[in-house]
Design an enzyme around this catalytic site. Sequence first.
Site, PDB file in Angstrom:
ATOM      1  N   GLY A  86       0.985   2.840   4.918  1.00  0.00           N
ATOM      2  CA  GLY A  86       1.815   3.325   6.005  1.00  0.00           C
ATOM      3  C   GLY A  86       2.474   2.259   6.852  1.00  0.00           C
ATOM      4  N   GLY A 145       0.800  -1.219   0.000  1.00  0.00           N
ATOM      5  CA  GLY A 145       0.000   0.000   0.000  1.00  0.00           C
ATOM      6  C   GLY A 145       0.835   1.272   0.000  1.00  0.00           C
ATOM      7  N   HIS A 146       0.127   2.389  -0.194  1.00  0.00           N
ATOM      8  CA  HIS A 146       0.783   3.701  -0.291  1.00  0.00           C
ATOM      9  C   HIS A 146       1.501   4.057   1.013  1.00  0.00           C
ATOM     10  CE1 HIS A 146      -3.316   4.368   1.262  1.00  0.00           C
ATOM     11  NE2 HIS A 146      -2.750   5.290   2.007  1.00  0.00           N
ATOM     12  N   GLY A 147       2.694   4.604   0.864  1.00  0.00           N
ATOM     13  CA  GLY A 147       3.453   5.093   2.004  1.00  0.00           C
ATOM     14  C   GLY A 147       4.145   4.026   2.817  1.00  0.00           C
TER      15      GLY A 147
END
Length: 346
Positions: A267, A247-249
């Site tokens: 995250g 996922g993003h980050g």
Amino acid sequence: MKFSELVQNLNINTDRTSLLGHPECDPEVQGIAPIDQATRSTISYIEGAKFAARLKTTEARVLILPPDHGLQRQATERGIAWIGASEPRLLFARAIALFYQPWKPAPEIHASAVIHPEAQVGEGVYIGAHVVIQARVRIGNGVCIHPNVVIYPDVQIGDRTILHANCTIHERSQIGADCVIHSGAVIGAEGFGFVPTKEGWFKMEQSGYTVLEDGVEIGCNTTIDRPAVGETRIGGNTKIDNLVQIGHGCQVGGACAIAAQVGLAGGVNVGNRVILAGQVGIANQAKIGDGAIASAKSGIHNNVEAGAIVSGIPAVPHKLFLKVSAIYHRLPQMYQTLKELKKNPE
């Protein structure tokens, strides 16, 4: 090649007699095979008690063995040439490279490739049919880009990296040297970012970057998303299997191994040398310490300490999981006992 030549090519520092078991045992080696399919002309290996019994029946005349004097003596008695190694599987992997090299095309740019005039392409690069390379892309030396790859603007690709057919590299992704991106993988696509409002979901533009450090390998149909701000980063020498979602980050450390169907929510922070087995799921913002291991199907909702081994849903320490699993199978019996106690409390 002769077995003695094989030993020389593997750069093993030991004398011939200790390797061969008998100084006249020097068979021809023509290929590689698993122990249960080995023939008189192939090399194989034995690692662990599970496969030790196969030494009695194998047709192999060349083996890599663990430092087990009983196995080595048995091999000598059967006339099998052997190499003793503390890590037989690792030495076998080195032996494979002597007989097989992945196909790599000679440098050329196919006539059907579409390359933006602002793109920079290094020396010795192969670009296959129907590749699309957009503006301001920078491609290093010795890169191999197989057919149908699409590279969005402002991407950087390091030296000797391989992009297999039909993978997609989205804008501003940064891929290091000696990386491998397998077919169908998508690097740097938009993260799943939406803000709830009274009218519905407001799309948060994903303006960040995706960074793959040197030596990263990405399996088929794996996706690594870019964040709204900042970066998603995969550390050097990390290996990611097929069908994984990052996922993003997310921040994934170096030398990690992530098996198929793992999912990391946004995250997540994964330390160095972490192992995530198949279908592990990690919740948003969780932190996994260096050297931790999560067994298959673990559901991780909280932080995991460095060096910990966790299992289960929700994930708990592996030793506790084993105790719980043992009790689980006894629940019907325990329930019947409880019913009897309720009927006869005295």
